[in-house]
Design an enzyme around this catalytic site. Structure first.
Site: not given
Ligand code: FAD
Ligand code: AMP
Length: 477
Positions: A58, A122, A190-191, A210, A276-277, A326, A450
């Site tokens: 962001k 952990g 989204v990403i 895609e 790709v997720g 998040a 408004h």
């Molecule tokens: P995480 O945030 O992945 O945290 C997990 C933590 O566990 C990490 O710090 C990791 O180091 C730690 N960990 C893992 N294994 C171990 C272990 N064995 N021992 C100790 N520590 C460990 N979501 C939104 O809602 N809004 C957004 O705008 C948004 N934008 C995003 C943009 C990007 C580029 C990306 C990549 C993600 C985005 N997300 C967004 C998704 C969001 O970041 C995740 O859904 C969220 O961080 C998940 O939270 P979590 O606590 O489950 O896991």
């Molecule tokens: P998201 O799960 O929202 O992060 O989106 C990931 C996107 O990547 C999905 O829409 C998938 O269809 C796409 N995707 C996954 N594998 C491939 C690939 N080999 N080539 C093109 N798109 C892909």
């Protein structure tokens, strides 16, 4: 050494750190284990979200949007600016400082709440013991009444595009030191769209490949079609039904091969982002006798209350089923902490908002028309375009609309879909309405200030029964 806690949380992302804070607030003796190590060798809290996810993306979206506005939109307001230039290093420094402040803030919150922060990997053993291995290989075992697994997710990888210097994942794409001339993105999710927007605004020629036929398949398709038009106009070259089959890096250029219904193609780029997720993180987490089951997709198996199959072991956030968001992770963290403390909290999975922070933003909550049709549900729809909203005109942000979908008989709101300015903020009012079981008539009878963008929500609610004021609707009899 053995030390017993009421709660040990593994992972300090928005799921884990929020769970730890809530547990401590409720008087539970709480520890949080995190393995992320910063440049100084110290633990970094905040997980994906704060370090390489929501927040840094962001920050870059904001900077790149301002750059684009200065170049193209200021003139419309009569503001003359000359020689607009982007200092990428400064932009990245700003982003890094925001991240540093926020992650440091979590460390302070842990201290203030008396949470024991443990640095290391952990691993859950049998009988709710947690083994922590620190960076020097020292192993300590802690006992817990309850363990909350919150280890999150990492970028998914695909064999045709191995990560390296020129092919990067979402984390790498937050740190390009210069603007790539040609940028490829695999995945129009989204990403991919958010990061594509950032670099496209800064000057990259962006191609998005895609595999699916439908653009943004989980978004209301009326909005998705409009979004496709807008993003294309902005310069994103989005190619659907394009499955990436291979890559080759030669002299700093990535040749990407992909296939679609017309055959095989190739495109050359300077950087390629694989978006790709995301995949759940469970490696080196569960000892063979921990007893915790994974589901068929490799996520930790949990029920609606985030309980694993082992009593006293819970799991939340990206490492379990459900949207990888998040706020979903945090809400699950709060609910689990409260359940451990004997309360009866529950996550309302029907009211979780989604946001795509493109321009315009896309935000929604509840069901789409496509989902309702597939379920055979009878519904009615009200829409209102931002082009007819005074505040949107004043802000030169008239793209998109608000759509409200309500049950045909009961009028209960089933879904709200917004594409437009500040959709991420506006969706909160829809979430509140749905959380309170509101009908579209309830929203229609509410007074909105408004001139505000939110008036479009009001008008869409009026439109459900055919009487929006600022747009001509066919009279219902
Ligand atoms: P995480 O945030 O992945 O945290 C997990 C933590 O566990 C990490 O710090 C990791 O180091 C730690 N960990 C893992 N294994 C171990 C272990 N064995 N021992 C100790 N520590 C460990 N979501 C939104 O809602 N809004 C957004 O705008 C948004 N934008 C995003 C943009 C990007 C580029 C990306 C990549 C993600 C985005 N997300 C967004 C998704 C969001 O970041 C995740 O859904 C969220 O961080 C998940 O939270 P979590 O606590 O489950 O896991
Ligand atoms: P998201 O799960 O929202 O992060 O989106 C990931 C996107 O990547 C999905 O829409 C998938 O269809 C796409 N995707 C996954 N594998 C491939 C690939 N080999 N080539 C093109 N798109 C892909």
């Amino acid at each position: 050494m053995s030390d017993k806690f009421d709660v040990i949380v593994i992972g300090a992302g928005p799921g884990g750190y929020v769970a730890a804070i809530r547990a401590a607030q409720l008087g539970l003796k709480t520890a949080c284990v995190e393995k992320w190590t910063g440049d100084s060798g110290k633990v970094v809290l905040g997980g994906t979200c704060l370090n390489v996810g929501c927040i840094p993306s962001k920050a870059l979206l904001e900077s790149s949007h301002k750059y684009e506005e200065a170049q193209h939109d200021f003139d419309l307001h009569g503001i003359q600016v000359k020689d607009v230039a982007m200092d990428v290093t400064k932009m990245l420094d700003r982003k890094n400082n925001i991240v540093k402040n926020l992650t440091g803030g979590i460390a302070s919150l842990f201290k203030a709440n008396g949470i024991t922060s443990i640095h290391g990997n952990g691993k859950l053993l049998a009988n709710k013991q947690v083994e922590v291995t620190d960076n020097n290989g020292k192993v300590t075992v802690y006992d817990a009444e309850n363990v909350i697994i919150a280890t999150g997710s990492r970028p998914a990888e695909i064999p045709p595009a191995p990560i390296g210097e020129h092919i990067v994942d979402s984390s790498g794409a937050l740190d390009f030191e210069t603007v790539p001339k040609r940028l490829g993105i695999i995945g129009a999710g989204v990403i991919g769209l958010e990061l594509g927007s950032v670099w496209s605004r800064l000057g990259s020629e962006v191609v998005v490949l895609e595999a699916q036929d439908n653009f943004l398949a989980s978004v209301d398709q009326q909005l998705a079609k409009d979004a496709m038009k807008q993003f294309t106009k902005q310069g994103l070259d989005i190619r659907l039904k394009a499955r990436v089959t291979g890559t080759e890096v030669k002299r700093g250029v990535v040749k990407v091969t992909y296939s679609d219904s017309k055959g095989d193609h190739e495109v050359k780029v300077d950087k390629l982002i694989v978006a790709v997720g995301r995949a759940p993180v469970t490696d080196n987490l569960l000892a063979s006798d921990s007893g915790v089951n994974l589901d068929e997709r490799g996520f930790i198996y949990v029920n609606d209350l985030c309980q694993t199959n082992m009593p006293g072991v819970w799991a939340i956030g990206d490492v379990v089923r459900g949207p990888m968001l998040a706020h979903k992770a945090s809400e699950e963290g709060i609910v689990v902490a409260e359940r451990i403390a004997g309360q009866k909290a529950k996550v309302n999975y029907d009211c979780i908002p989604w946001v795509i922070y493109t321009h315009p933003e896309i935000a929604w909550v509840g069901k789409t028309e496509e989902q309702l049709k597939a379920e055979g549900e009878e519904y009615k729809v009200g829409t209102f375009p931002f082009a007819a909203n005074g505040r949107a005109m004043a802000a030169n942000a008239t793209m998109g609309m608000v759509k409200i979908v309500a049950h045909k008989e009961t009028d209960r709101i089933l879904g709200v879909h917004i594409m437009g300015p500040q959709a991420s903020e506006m969706i909160a009012q829809a979430v509140i309405a749905m959380e309170f079981g509101s009908s579209s008539e309830d929203l229609a009878m509410t007074v909105f200030a408004h001139p505000t963008l939110s008036e479009a929500v009001h008008e869409a609610a009026l439109a459900v029964d055919g009487h929006a004021i600022h747009v001509a609707q066919r009279k219902k009899r």
